[in-house]
Design an enzyme around this catalytic site. Structure first.
Site, PDB file in Angstrom:
ATOM      1  N   LYS A  26       0.868  -1.187   0.000  1.00  0.00           N
ATOM      2  CA  LYS A  26       0.000   0.000   0.000  1.00  0.00           C
ATOM      3  C   LYS A  26       0.900   1.230   0.000  1.00  0.00           C
ATOM      4  CE  LYS A  26      -3.566   2.479   2.530  1.00  0.00           C
ATOM      5  NZ  LYS A  26      -4.532   2.468   3.627  1.00  0.00           N
ATOM      6  N   LYS A  79      -2.177  -1.535  -3.838  1.00  0.00           N
ATOM      7  CA  LYS A  79      -3.045  -0.358  -3.766  1.00  0.00           C
ATOM      8  C   LYS A  79      -2.218   0.902  -3.864  1.00  0.00           C
ATOM      9  CE  LYS A  79      -5.946   1.946  -0.437  1.00  0.00           C
ATOM     10  NZ  LYS A  79      -6.473   1.956   0.879  1.00  0.00           N
TER      11      LYS A  79
HETATM   12  C1  PBG Z   1      -7.311   3.725   5.542  1.00  0.00           C
HETATM   13  C2  PBG Z   1      -7.642   3.426   4.127  1.00  0.00           C
HETATM   14  C3  PBG Z   1      -7.465   4.314   3.063  1.00  0.00           C
HETATM   15  C4  PBG Z   1      -8.026   3.719   1.945  1.00  0.00           C
HETATM   16  C5  PBG Z   1      -8.492   2.459   2.332  1.00  0.00           C
HETATM   17  N1  PBG Z   1      -8.239   2.283   3.699  1.00  0.00           N
HETATM   18  C6  PBG Z   1      -6.933   5.691   3.029  1.00  0.00           C
HETATM   19  C7  PBG Z   1      -5.614   5.984   3.581  1.00  0.00           C
HETATM   20  O1  PBG Z   1      -4.763   5.121   3.758  1.00  0.00           O
HETATM   21  O2  PBG Z   1      -5.410   7.160   3.884  1.00  0.00           O
HETATM   22  C8  PBG Z   1      -8.104   4.370   0.597  1.00  0.00           C
HETATM   23  C9  PBG Z   1      -9.099   3.838  -0.360  1.00  0.00           C
HETATM   24  C10 PBG Z   1      -9.453   4.730  -1.477  1.00  0.00           C
HETATM   25  O3  PBG Z   1      -8.853   5.808  -1.710  1.00  0.00           O
HETATM   26  O4  PBG Z   1     -10.376   4.361  -2.217  1.00  0.00           O
HETATM   27  N2  PBG Z   1      -6.523   2.881   6.256  1.00  0.00           N
END
Ligand code: PBG
Length: 322
Positions: free
Chosen positions: A194, A247
Protein backbone atom coordinates in the site's frame (compact mmCIF):
# COMPACT_ATOMS: atom_id res chain seq x y z
CA UNK A 1 3.39 -12.10 -45.18
CA UNK A 2 2.93 -15.37 -43.35
CA UNK A 3 1.86 -13.74 -40.14
CA UNK A 4 -1.05 -11.33 -40.22
CA UNK A 5 -2.15 -10.73 -36.60
CA UNK A 6 -5.14 -8.79 -37.91
CA UNK A 7 -6.73 -12.04 -39.12
CA UNK A 8 -7.64 -12.92 -35.55
CA UNK A 9 -9.17 -9.50 -35.02
CA UNK A 10 -11.45 -9.58 -38.06
CA UNK A 11 -14.78 -10.50 -36.39
CA UNK A 12 -16.23 -10.30 -32.96
CA UNK A 13 -16.44 -14.11 -32.76
CA UNK A 14 -12.72 -14.41 -33.53
CA UNK A 15 -11.77 -11.68 -31.10
CA UNK A 16 -13.81 -13.29 -28.34
CA UNK A 17 -12.19 -16.65 -29.06
CA UNK A 18 -8.64 -15.37 -28.68
CA UNK A 19 -9.28 -12.99 -25.80
CA UNK A 20 -6.67 -13.59 -23.11
CA UNK A 21 -8.19 -11.80 -20.15
CA UNK A 22 -11.71 -12.00 -18.77
CA UNK A 23 -13.63 -10.11 -16.16
CA UNK A 24 -16.71 -11.36 -14.32
CA UNK A 25 -18.64 -10.15 -11.27
CA UNK A 26 -16.77 -12.80 -9.27
CA UNK A 27 -13.63 -10.71 -9.76
CA UNK A 28 -15.15 -7.56 -8.24
CA UNK A 29 -15.36 -6.23 -4.70
CA UNK A 30 -17.57 -3.20 -4.07
CA UNK A 31 -16.39 -0.68 -1.42
CA UNK A 32 -19.24 0.88 0.60
CA UNK A 33 -19.23 3.70 3.15
CA UNK A 34 -21.40 3.27 6.23
CA UNK A 35 -22.67 6.04 8.49
CA UNK A 36 -24.67 5.77 11.71
CA UNK A 37 -28.33 6.74 11.53
CA UNK A 38 -31.39 6.10 9.39
CA UNK A 39 -32.47 6.99 5.85
CA UNK A 40 -29.12 8.56 5.03
CA UNK A 41 -27.74 8.55 1.50
CA UNK A 42 -25.19 11.35 1.17
CA UNK A 43 -23.19 11.61 -2.01
CA UNK A 44 -19.42 11.85 -1.63
CA UNK A 45 -18.78 15.10 -3.50
CA UNK A 46 -15.36 14.10 -4.78
CA UNK A 47 -16.60 10.66 -5.84
CA UNK A 48 -19.93 11.21 -7.64
CA UNK A 49 -22.21 8.17 -7.69
CA UNK A 50 -20.86 6.93 -4.35
CA UNK A 51 -22.57 7.54 -1.04
CA UNK A 52 -22.37 7.38 2.70
CA UNK A 53 -25.19 5.00 3.55
CA UNK A 54 -27.04 4.32 6.75
CA UNK A 55 -27.60 0.61 7.30
CA UNK A 56 -31.28 0.56 6.23
CA UNK A 57 -30.48 2.00 2.79
CA UNK A 58 -27.19 0.15 2.52
CA UNK A 59 -29.06 -3.16 2.77
CA UNK A 60 -31.21 -2.09 -0.19
CA UNK A 61 -28.15 -1.12 -2.18
CA UNK A 62 -26.55 -4.46 -1.37
CA UNK A 63 -29.69 -6.30 -2.38
CA UNK A 64 -29.57 -4.62 -5.80
CA UNK A 65 -25.93 -5.63 -6.13
CA UNK A 66 -26.66 -9.22 -5.14
CA UNK A 67 -29.36 -9.38 -7.79
CA UNK A 68 -26.71 -8.40 -10.31
CA UNK A 69 -24.52 -11.25 -9.07
CA UNK A 70 -22.12 -9.06 -7.12
CA UNK A 71 -21.42 -10.80 -3.81
CA UNK A 72 -18.29 -9.26 -2.32
CA UNK A 73 -18.26 -6.01 -0.40
CA UNK A 74 -15.75 -4.08 1.67
CA UNK A 75 -17.23 -1.84 4.30
CA UNK A 76 -15.76 1.39 5.71
CA UNK A 77 -17.15 3.38 8.65
CA UNK A 78 -17.64 7.17 8.69
CA UNK A 79 -17.33 7.87 12.40
CA UNK A 80 -18.51 11.03 14.21
CA UNK A 81 -15.65 13.22 15.45
CA UNK A 82 -17.00 12.98 19.03
CA UNK A 83 -16.41 9.20 19.02
CA UNK A 84 -12.78 9.48 17.98
CA UNK A 85 -9.89 9.38 20.42
CA UNK A 86 -6.13 8.84 20.35
CA UNK A 87 -6.42 5.08 20.89
CA UNK A 88 -9.36 4.40 18.54
CA UNK A 89 -11.23 2.70 21.39
CA UNK A 90 -14.57 2.95 19.61
CA UNK A 91 -13.20 0.62 16.92
CA UNK A 92 -13.69 -2.43 19.15
CA UNK A 93 -16.47 -1.14 21.39
CA UNK A 94 -19.56 -3.33 21.59
CA UNK A 95 -21.56 -0.16 20.77
CA UNK A 96 -19.78 0.33 17.44
CA UNK A 97 -22.38 0.78 14.67
CA UNK A 98 -19.98 -0.67 12.08
CA UNK A 99 -19.71 -3.97 13.96
CA UNK A 100 -23.46 -4.14 14.54
CA UNK A 101 -24.07 -3.42 10.86
CA UNK A 102 -21.76 -6.27 9.84
CA UNK A 103 -23.79 -8.70 11.94
CA UNK A 104 -27.03 -7.42 10.41
CA UNK A 105 -25.63 -7.65 6.89
CA UNK A 106 -24.41 -11.22 7.33
CA UNK A 107 -27.74 -12.20 8.85
CA UNK A 108 -29.61 -10.75 5.88
CA UNK A 109 -27.16 -11.94 3.20
CA UNK A 110 -25.29 -14.96 4.59
CA UNK A 111 -24.05 -15.76 1.09
CA UNK A 112 -22.19 -12.47 0.64
CA UNK A 113 -18.47 -12.05 1.30
CA UNK A 114 -18.03 -9.16 3.70
CA UNK A 115 -14.60 -7.62 4.15
CA UNK A 116 -13.57 -5.27 6.96
CA UNK A 117 -11.07 -2.48 7.30
CA UNK A 118 -8.50 -2.69 10.08
CA UNK A 119 -6.70 0.60 10.72
CA UNK A 120 -7.03 3.28 13.33
CA UNK A 121 -7.65 6.26 11.03
CA UNK A 122 -11.47 6.27 10.87
CA UNK A 123 -11.54 6.20 14.70
CA UNK A 124 -8.43 8.18 15.55
CA UNK A 125 -8.50 11.81 16.64
CA UNK A 126 -5.07 12.07 14.99
CA UNK A 127 -6.34 10.66 11.69
CA UNK A 128 -3.44 8.22 11.45
CA UNK A 129 -3.54 4.46 10.93
CA UNK A 130 -1.36 3.90 14.00
CA UNK A 131 -0.96 5.31 17.47
CA UNK A 132 0.68 8.76 17.55
CA UNK A 133 3.17 9.52 20.33
CA UNK A 134 5.03 12.82 20.25
CA UNK A 135 4.32 13.17 16.56
CA UNK A 136 5.64 9.68 15.74
CA UNK A 137 3.38 6.89 14.48
CA UNK A 138 4.56 4.12 16.77
CA UNK A 139 4.50 0.57 15.45
CA UNK A 140 4.49 -2.03 18.21
CA UNK A 141 2.06 -0.28 20.60
CA UNK A 142 -0.39 -0.08 17.67
CA UNK A 143 -0.51 -3.85 17.21
CA UNK A 144 -2.67 -4.73 20.25
CA UNK A 145 -5.24 -2.14 19.11
CA UNK A 146 -5.34 -3.66 15.63
CA UNK A 147 -5.60 -7.11 17.19
CA UNK A 148 -8.63 -6.11 19.27
CA UNK A 149 -10.24 -4.45 16.27
CA UNK A 150 -9.73 -7.56 14.14
CA UNK A 151 -11.13 -9.92 16.80
CA UNK A 152 -14.18 -7.65 17.27
CA UNK A 153 -14.75 -7.65 13.51
CA UNK A 154 -14.41 -11.42 13.24
CA UNK A 155 -16.89 -11.75 16.10
CA UNK A 156 -19.29 -9.44 14.27
CA UNK A 157 -19.26 -11.82 11.32
CA UNK A 158 -16.91 -10.37 8.72
CA UNK A 159 -15.65 -13.06 6.33
CA UNK A 160 -12.30 -11.42 5.70
CA UNK A 161 -10.31 -9.00 7.83
CA UNK A 162 -8.63 -6.22 5.84
CA UNK A 163 -5.63 -4.65 7.59
CA UNK A 164 -4.89 -1.43 5.68
CA UNK A 165 -2.62 0.20 8.25
CA UNK A 166 0.86 -0.89 7.04
CA UNK A 167 2.32 -1.42 10.53
CA UNK A 168 5.15 -3.99 10.56
CA UNK A 169 4.22 -7.40 11.92
CA UNK A 170 0.50 -6.78 11.98
CA UNK A 171 -0.52 -9.73 9.86
CA UNK A 172 1.18 -12.17 12.22
CA UNK A 173 -0.15 -10.36 15.26
CA UNK A 174 -3.72 -10.32 13.92
CA UNK A 175 -3.53 -13.97 12.79
CA UNK A 176 -2.49 -15.02 16.29
CA UNK A 177 -5.13 -12.86 17.94
CA UNK A 178 -7.84 -14.32 15.68
CA UNK A 179 -6.69 -17.88 16.28
CA UNK A 180 -6.52 -17.39 20.03
CA UNK A 181 -10.09 -16.06 20.00
CA UNK A 182 -11.23 -19.12 18.03
CA UNK A 183 -11.58 -17.42 14.64
CA UNK A 184 -9.28 -19.80 12.81
CA UNK A 185 -11.52 -19.71 9.73
CA UNK A 186 -11.63 -15.94 9.35
CA UNK A 187 -9.25 -14.94 6.55
CA UNK A 188 -6.95 -11.96 6.17
CA UNK A 189 -6.82 -9.82 3.03
CA UNK A 190 -3.61 -7.94 3.63
CA UNK A 191 -3.01 -4.49 2.16
CA UNK A 192 0.45 -5.77 1.35
CA UNK A 193 1.89 -3.13 -0.97
CA UNK A 194 0.00 0.00 0.00
CA UNK A 195 1.61 3.18 -1.23
CA UNK A 196 1.63 6.68 0.29
CA UNK A 197 -0.53 7.88 -2.56
CA UNK A 198 -2.22 11.16 -3.44
CA UNK A 199 -5.08 9.16 -4.94
CA UNK A 200 -6.83 8.49 -1.61
CA UNK A 201 -8.28 12.02 -1.45
CA UNK A 202 -11.99 11.28 -2.12
CA UNK A 203 -11.91 8.36 0.33
CA UNK A 204 -10.63 10.63 3.09
CA UNK A 205 -13.42 13.09 2.21
CA UNK A 206 -15.95 10.28 2.50
CA UNK A 207 -14.76 9.25 5.96
CA UNK A 208 -13.40 12.60 7.07
CA UNK A 209 -10.28 10.63 7.99
CA UNK A 210 -7.38 12.71 6.67
CA UNK A 211 -4.36 12.96 9.01
CA UNK A 212 -4.65 15.98 11.33
CA UNK A 213 -0.89 16.52 11.06
CA UNK A 214 1.81 15.20 8.77
CA UNK A 215 1.39 12.52 6.12
CA UNK A 216 1.49 8.71 5.93
CA UNK A 217 4.95 8.39 4.39
CA UNK A 218 6.58 6.75 7.43
CA UNK A 219 4.32 3.71 7.14
CA UNK A 220 2.85 3.54 3.64
CA UNK A 221 5.26 2.68 0.83
CA UNK A 222 7.23 5.12 -1.31
CA UNK A 223 5.64 5.30 -4.79
CA UNK A 224 9.15 5.01 -6.23
CA UNK A 225 9.69 1.50 -4.87
CA UNK A 226 8.98 -1.85 -6.44
CA UNK A 227 11.44 -4.38 -4.93
CA UNK A 228 10.22 -3.34 -1.50
CA UNK A 229 6.79 -4.76 -2.43
CA UNK A 230 8.43 -8.19 -2.56
CA UNK A 231 9.78 -7.73 0.96
CA UNK A 232 6.27 -6.86 2.17
CA UNK A 233 4.80 -9.81 0.28
CA UNK A 234 7.32 -12.28 1.70
CA UNK A 235 6.56 -11.08 5.23
CA UNK A 236 2.78 -11.15 4.79
CA UNK A 237 2.90 -14.68 3.37
CA UNK A 238 5.06 -15.93 6.23
CA UNK A 239 2.79 -14.20 8.76
CA UNK A 240 -0.34 -15.91 7.44
CA UNK A 241 -2.07 -13.66 4.92
CA UNK A 242 -4.74 -15.26 2.67
CA UNK A 243 -4.78 -12.52 0.00
CA UNK A 244 -2.15 -9.95 -0.98
CA UNK A 245 -3.35 -6.52 -2.05
CA UNK A 246 -1.71 -3.87 -4.17
CA UNK A 247 -3.04 -0.36 -3.77
CA UNK A 248 -3.57 1.85 -5.77
CA UNK A 249 -4.03 -0.30 -8.86
CA UNK A 250 -3.95 1.65 -12.11
CA UNK A 251 -0.73 3.49 -11.30
CA UNK A 252 0.89 0.33 -9.88
CA UNK A 253 0.19 -2.28 -12.56
CA UNK A 254 3.89 -3.22 -12.57
CA UNK A 255 3.70 -4.05 -8.86
CA UNK A 256 0.62 -6.22 -9.41
CA UNK A 257 2.51 -8.03 -12.16
CA UNK A 258 5.61 -8.44 -10.01
CA UNK A 259 3.66 -10.02 -7.15
CA UNK A 260 1.71 -12.24 -9.57
CA UNK A 261 4.96 -13.59 -11.04
CA UNK A 262 6.64 -14.13 -7.68
CA UNK A 263 3.94 -15.29 -5.27
CA UNK A 264 1.13 -17.84 -5.22
CA UNK A 265 -1.58 -16.28 -3.05
CA UNK A 266 -4.58 -14.63 -4.72
CA UNK A 267 -3.86 -11.01 -5.57
CA UNK A 268 -6.31 -8.20 -4.99
CA UNK A 269 -5.85 -4.74 -6.46
CA UNK A 270 -7.61 -1.63 -5.22
CA UNK A 271 -8.64 0.87 -7.87
CA UNK A 272 -8.76 3.65 -5.30
CA UNK A 273 -11.09 6.59 -4.96
CA UNK A 274 -8.86 9.09 -6.78
CA UNK A 275 -8.29 6.71 -9.67
CA UNK A 276 -12.04 6.30 -10.09
CA UNK A 277 -12.72 10.02 -9.57
CA UNK A 278 -10.37 10.94 -12.42
CA UNK A 279 -12.37 8.85 -14.85
CA UNK A 280 -15.71 10.14 -13.60
CA UNK A 281 -14.55 13.76 -13.88
CA UNK A 282 -13.16 13.35 -17.39
CA UNK A 283 -16.39 11.68 -18.47
CA UNK A 284 -18.49 14.48 -16.93
CA UNK A 285 -16.50 16.98 -18.96
CA UNK A 286 -17.17 14.95 -22.06
CA UNK A 287 -13.47 14.23 -22.51
CA UNK A 288 -13.77 10.45 -22.19
CA UNK A 289 -16.42 7.86 -22.98
CA UNK A 290 -17.05 6.40 -19.53
CA UNK A 291 -18.73 3.23 -20.77
CA UNK A 292 -15.64 2.32 -22.76
CA UNK A 293 -12.91 3.68 -20.51
CA UNK A 294 -14.19 2.11 -17.29
CA UNK A 295 -14.14 -1.55 -18.43
CA UNK A 296 -10.80 -0.97 -20.16
CA UNK A 297 -9.32 0.25 -16.87
CA UNK A 298 -10.66 -2.80 -15.03
CA UNK A 299 -9.36 -5.14 -17.70
CA UNK A 300 -5.89 -3.62 -17.45
CA UNK A 301 -5.81 -4.50 -13.75
CA UNK A 302 -6.82 -8.08 -14.50
CA UNK A 303 -4.27 -8.28 -17.33
CA UNK A 304 -1.53 -7.16 -14.94
CA UNK A 305 -2.37 -10.23 -12.83
CA UNK A 306 -4.97 -9.29 -10.24
CA UNK A 307 -7.47 -12.01 -9.34
CA UNK A 308 -9.88 -9.58 -7.73
CA UNK A 309 -10.42 -5.84 -8.04
CA UNK A 310 -11.78 -3.53 -5.39
CA UNK A 311 -13.48 -0.77 -7.34
CA UNK A 312 -16.14 1.90 -6.91
CA UNK A 313 -17.27 0.89 -10.42
CA UNK A 314 -18.26 -2.64 -9.35
CA UNK A 315 -22.00 -2.01 -9.44
CA UNK A 316 -21.86 0.05 -12.64
CA UNK A 317 -19.87 -2.69 -14.33
CA UNK A 318 -22.31 -5.35 -13.15
CA UNK A 319 -25.29 -3.31 -14.38
CA UNK A 320 -23.83 -3.11 -17.87
CA UNK A 321 -21.96 -6.33 -18.39
CA UNK A 322 -23.00 -9.03 -15.89
C1 PBG B 1 -7.31 3.73 5.54
C2 PBG B 1 -7.64 3.43 4.13
C3 PBG B 1 -7.47 4.31 3.06
C4 PBG B 1 -8.03 3.72 1.95
C5 PBG B 1 -8.49 2.46 2.33
N1 PBG B 1 -8.24 2.28 3.70
C6 PBG B 1 -6.93 5.69 3.03
C7 PBG B 1 -5.61 5.98 3.58
O1 PBG B 1 -4.76 5.12 3.76
O2 PBG B 1 -5.41 7.16 3.88
C8 PBG B 1 -8.10 4.37 0.60
C9 PBG B 1 -9.10 3.84 -0.36
C10 PBG B 1 -9.45 4.73 -1.48
O3 PBG B 1 -8.85 5.81 -1.71
O4 PBG B 1 -10.38 4.36 -2.22
N2 PBG B 1 -6.52 2.88 6.26
Amino acid sequence: MNQRPRRNRRTSALRNMVRETHLTVDNLIYPLFLVDGKKIKEEVKSLPGNYRWSLDLLLKEMEECMELGLRSFILFPAVKESLKDKKATYSYSSKNFYLKAATAIKKRFPECCLISDVAMDPYSSDGHDGLVKKGIIVNDPTLPILGKMAVAQAGAGFDLIGPSDMMDGRIGYIRQALDKAGFTDTGIMSYCAKYASAFYGPFRDALDSAPKAGDKKTYQMDPANKREALIEATLDISEGADFLMVKPAIHYLDVIHLLRENTELPIAAYQVSGECAMLIAAAQKGWLDFDQAMPEALLSIRRAGADVILTYFAKKWAEKYA
